[in-house]
Enzyme design. Structure first.
Site, PDB file in Angstrom:
ATOM      1  N   ASP A 194      76.381  -6.822 -19.794  1.00 56.07           N
ATOM      2  CA  ASP A 194      76.443  -5.754 -20.789  1.00 56.07           C
ATOM      3  C   ASP A 194      76.854  -4.489 -20.027  1.00 56.07           C
ATOM      4  O   ASP A 194      76.499  -4.335 -18.853  1.00 56.07           O
ATOM      5  CB  ASP A 194      75.069  -5.583 -21.437  1.00 56.07           C
ATOM      6  CG  ASP A 194      75.047  -4.419 -22.407  1.00 56.07           C
ATOM      7  OD1 ASP A 194      75.939  -4.359 -23.269  1.00 56.07           O
ATOM      8  OD2 ASP A 194      74.149  -3.566 -22.299  1.00 56.07           O
ATOM      9  N   LYS A 195      77.606  -3.604 -20.650  1.00 57.03           N
ATOM     10  CA  LYS A 195      78.108  -2.427 -19.924  1.00 57.03           C
ATOM     11  C   LYS A 195      77.050  -1.339 -19.773  1.00 57.03           C
ATOM     12  O   LYS A 195      76.629  -1.007 -18.666  1.00 57.03           O
ATOM     13  CB  LYS A 195      79.344  -1.845 -20.627  1.00 57.03           C
ATOM     14  CG  LYS A 195      79.920  -0.610 -19.894  1.00 57.03           C
ATOM     15  CD  LYS A 195      81.130  -0.049 -20.589  1.00 57.03           C
ATOM     16  CE  LYS A 195      80.757   0.764 -21.811  1.00 57.03           C
ATOM     17  NZ  LYS A 195      80.134   2.072 -21.464  1.00 57.03           N
TER      18      LYS A 195
END
Length: 705
Positions: A398-399
């Protein structure tokens, strides 16, 4: 639920304390020091290393000392048995005969059989009752056969007695058991070092005065005074003072962390050279330390695939040992017609083939690796998933908050309507104040920096993966990203050229259905992200970025880090589908996210890795929690998973390989060129168990890198 086990028989698992049905030893809690649990049951927590030992601790020490005492007494009795044994006299070249010598030998042999052999005799009864026939049964049968035959010789049967071999066998088995118990209990008590991090007393501020109280009298929301060098007694938030705090024993981070007003502190960490006042928010069972101990306890009590394999092999080895022992007796008695020799071979097979090394091969590695991981910021909740890390082919990140800091700062405010910049911020902040999203935090920070008033809002609604909306001054206000327009089939407004879409997240502000402004925010790459991706590539593992942001931002971050690719504009509820797509291609996938809106994807992945700041260990769907939120810890996790699995395999190969070689020798395969005696068989069996325990302990000597 907490589990209890026997230090000597890890296959015994009970839901409550008691005695082992096999050997009668007091059961001990898995991974979790029992006095910690007892105090938590009453709403408080342990008092550190100076606290009085719990009865279970006394039982453990008592049983360990009991084996050592039996060993020394049995060793003393063995000396006259050796001197009186005709075989030893023959080998040593002397002849000691006197009236009643064989009856004295019988009396000494009977004593050592009943006194030194009692743990094994009781263990056999316990194993039969528990339907878990194993090592105790093998040893008990072996010494009983030796004793019965020797007794028959004393009272008239032709042959040579086994009393000297019986005595040496029992002595060696007692010593081997004592050494093994020390190794087992060292592993089961490993987390007591964490409990010892808590102080016995704490200074609190009551009625304006500093008062010293016992740790179990501390309550949540009390003000705690922590002097330089003192241990922090509870999780909390700094309300006064500045200091550097050593959290290395909890997070593995060696550099002291600066703490000032509003900073979070963790119970068990050590204050530096400044005085602090904190508001206690996590006392006793609510503390991070206690959650760590619970997580480790659960991980240690859960059996992995490798443990299940070891249990099956040990069970079958027991049956094989009994069968081979009986067949060996039948063969040699038929071939040689020598009852004494045939019995000796049978006894040697049964003693040599004890599956104890297999019984401790995996539990010791599990106990040591889980505790070592916890003290290095890797909290393992699922043992099977942890073992899977060695086979990972793809890691999906996930960023926001994982590869980036997650602390979005406002970059630009573009006014498109009749409102000023300040009004735009106030409308956006009014509805964002109820959200915990990183965009909301960035807008709230700007509101405070400009000293603007926070307006009230009503009818707040969070639109997952889209944005928020609510009512401000009787107007419907929406703050949302590009997904809002695609979801509502609206035309996406043109983005002004001054906004760098490769790095900035765009948030539209709509009032009464009309776009009145754009607020852009940017996030910075987290320190260590680039290094983590490089290391994964060196391991041959692909890495992908998964984000709800637009293509340009995803491409920019992914390209900047050198990742294998990216997935953009993915809503939280669609992340699970993306994980499945990779799994359907045959990839073994780890998902790394914040453990909240990534929960479905974390659950779907082969290994779910949650990143969370120090005290956030509530990621219930994750298999592993990275305390420090450092992407490099993903690499550490995979490397340590491989190292742990290697130790498990090494122990299994040693335990099984030893039996493959030793059993044929014990059965007399090389007779008459070489013959393994029962005593030497016992030495080899004990040595194999100690080798397995030592090999497992080598994990402690290798740092998690």
């Amino acid at each position: 639920m907490k589990k209890y086990t026997c230090p000597m028989h890890p296959q015994v698992l009970k839901d409550e304390p008691g005695k082992c049905p096999i050997c009668g030893m007091a059961l001990i809690p898995i991974g979790k020091p029992d006095h910690q649990t007892e105090n938590n049951r009453h709403g408080s927590h342990a008092h550190g290393s100076q606290q009085a030992a719990h009865p279970h601790d006394k039982h453990e020490g008592h049983h360990t000392n009991d084996f050592l005492k039996k060993f020394w007494i049995s060793l003393l009795i063995t000396i006259p048995i050796l001197v009186l044994s005709p075989m030893i006299q023959h080998w040593a070249g002397f002849d000691l005969k006197f009236t009643g010598d064989k009856y004295l030998l019988f009396a000494l042999g009977t004593f050592i059989y009943l006194y030194g052999g009692m743990p094994f005799l009781k263990g056999m009864v316990g194993e039969i009752r528990a339907k878990a026939i194993g090592m105790m049964t093998l040893v008990a049968i072996a010494i009983s056969v030796a004793y019965s035959y020797s007794t028959a010789v004393v009272f008239g049967l032709k042959g040579m007695d086994f009393f000297w071999e019986l005595a040496t066998l029992i002595v060696i088995m007692l010593l081997g058991h004592w050494l093994e118990m020390r190794s087992q209990m060292a592993a089961s008590k490993a987390l007591q070092s964490l409990v010892a991090l808590l102080p016995n007393e704490v200074t609190v501020e009551r009625a304006g005065e500093a008062v010293k109280i016992k740790l179990d009298q501390l309550n949540n929301n009390e003000t705690v005074i922590i002097k330089p060098g003192e241990k922090i007694p509870a999780d909390g938030s700094v309300i006064e003072g500045v200091s550097y705090v050593n959290e290395s024993m909890l997070t593995g981070e060696s550099i002291p962390v600066r703490k000032e007003s509003a900073s979070s502190v963790i119970a068990g960490s050590i204050n530096g050279d400044g005085a602090l006042k904190i508001k206690a928010t996590g006392v006793g069972k609510d503390s991070y330390l206690n959650k760590v101990i619970n997580l480790v306890q659960d991980a240690q009590s859960a059996k992995s695939n490798t443990q299940n394999l070891a249990d099956k092999v040990a069970k079958w080895l027991t049956f094989i040992a009994i069968a081979v022992g009986v067949c060996t007796f039948i063969y040699w008695y038929s071939a040689e017609g020598n009852l004494s020799f045939a019995l000796e071979r049978m006894v040697t097979v049964m003693v040599t083939a004890c599956p104890h090394a297999l019984g401790v091969a995996i539990p010791l590695v599990v106990a040591i690796s889980t505790t070592l991981s916890a003290t290095n910021g890797l909290l393992i909740r699922n043992r099977t998933a942890f073992e899977t890390t060695r086979n990972l082919t793809t890691v999906i990140f996930d960023k926001t908050g994982t590869l980036t800091e997650g602390a979005h700062a406002v970059q630009r405010i573009v006014v498109l309507g009749d409102y000023s910049e300040d009004e735009l911020i106030q409308y956006a902040a009014a509805i964002q104040q109820n959200s915990e999203h990183h965009i909301a935090k960035g807008i709230m920070t700007l509101l405070k920096e400009r000293g603007l008033a926070l307006w009230k809002s009503e009818n707040f609604q969070y639109m997952q993966g889209i944005g928020v909306k609510g009512t401000v001054d009787k107007k419907e206000v929406v703050a949302a990203g590009p997904n809002y327009f695609s979801e509502n089939k609206l035309e996406l407004p043109e983005i002004p050229p001054e906004i760098d879409q490769r790095a900035e997240t765009v948030n539209y502000v709509l009032i009464a259905g009309k776009v009145v402004g754009i607020i852009s925010l940017a996030d910075s790459i987290r320190e260590g992200s680039r290094e983590a991706i490089v290391k994964l590539k060196e391991m041959g593992i692909k890495s992908f970025l998964l984000t709800g942001d637009n293509e340009k931002i995803a491409a920019s971050v992914s390209g900047n880090l050198g990742m294998s690719g990216y997935l953009a504009n993915v809503l939280p509820h669609n992340k699970l589908e993306k994980i499945k797509e990779y799994q359907d291609r045959g990839e073994i996938v780890a998902m790394t996210g914040d453990g909240v809106n990534d929960a479905p994807a974390l659950a779907q992945a082969n290994v779910g890795i949650a990143v969370g700041s120090g005290t956030d260990v509530a990621a219930e769907t994750a298999d592993v929690i990275l305390v420090n939120s450092d992407p490099r810890d993903v690499v550490k996790l995979i490397a340590f998973g491989k190292k742990t699995y290697r130790k498990m395999v090494q122990n299994l190969l040693w335990a099984v390989g030893y039996n493959v070689v030793a059993i044929p020798l014990a059965a007399g395969l090389l007779y008459p060129h070489f013959m393994l005696s029962p005593a030497l068989g016992a030495v080899l069996m004990s040595a194999s168990t100690i080798v397995v325990a030592f090999n497992a302990s080598l994990l402690k000597m290798s740092k998690i890198r």
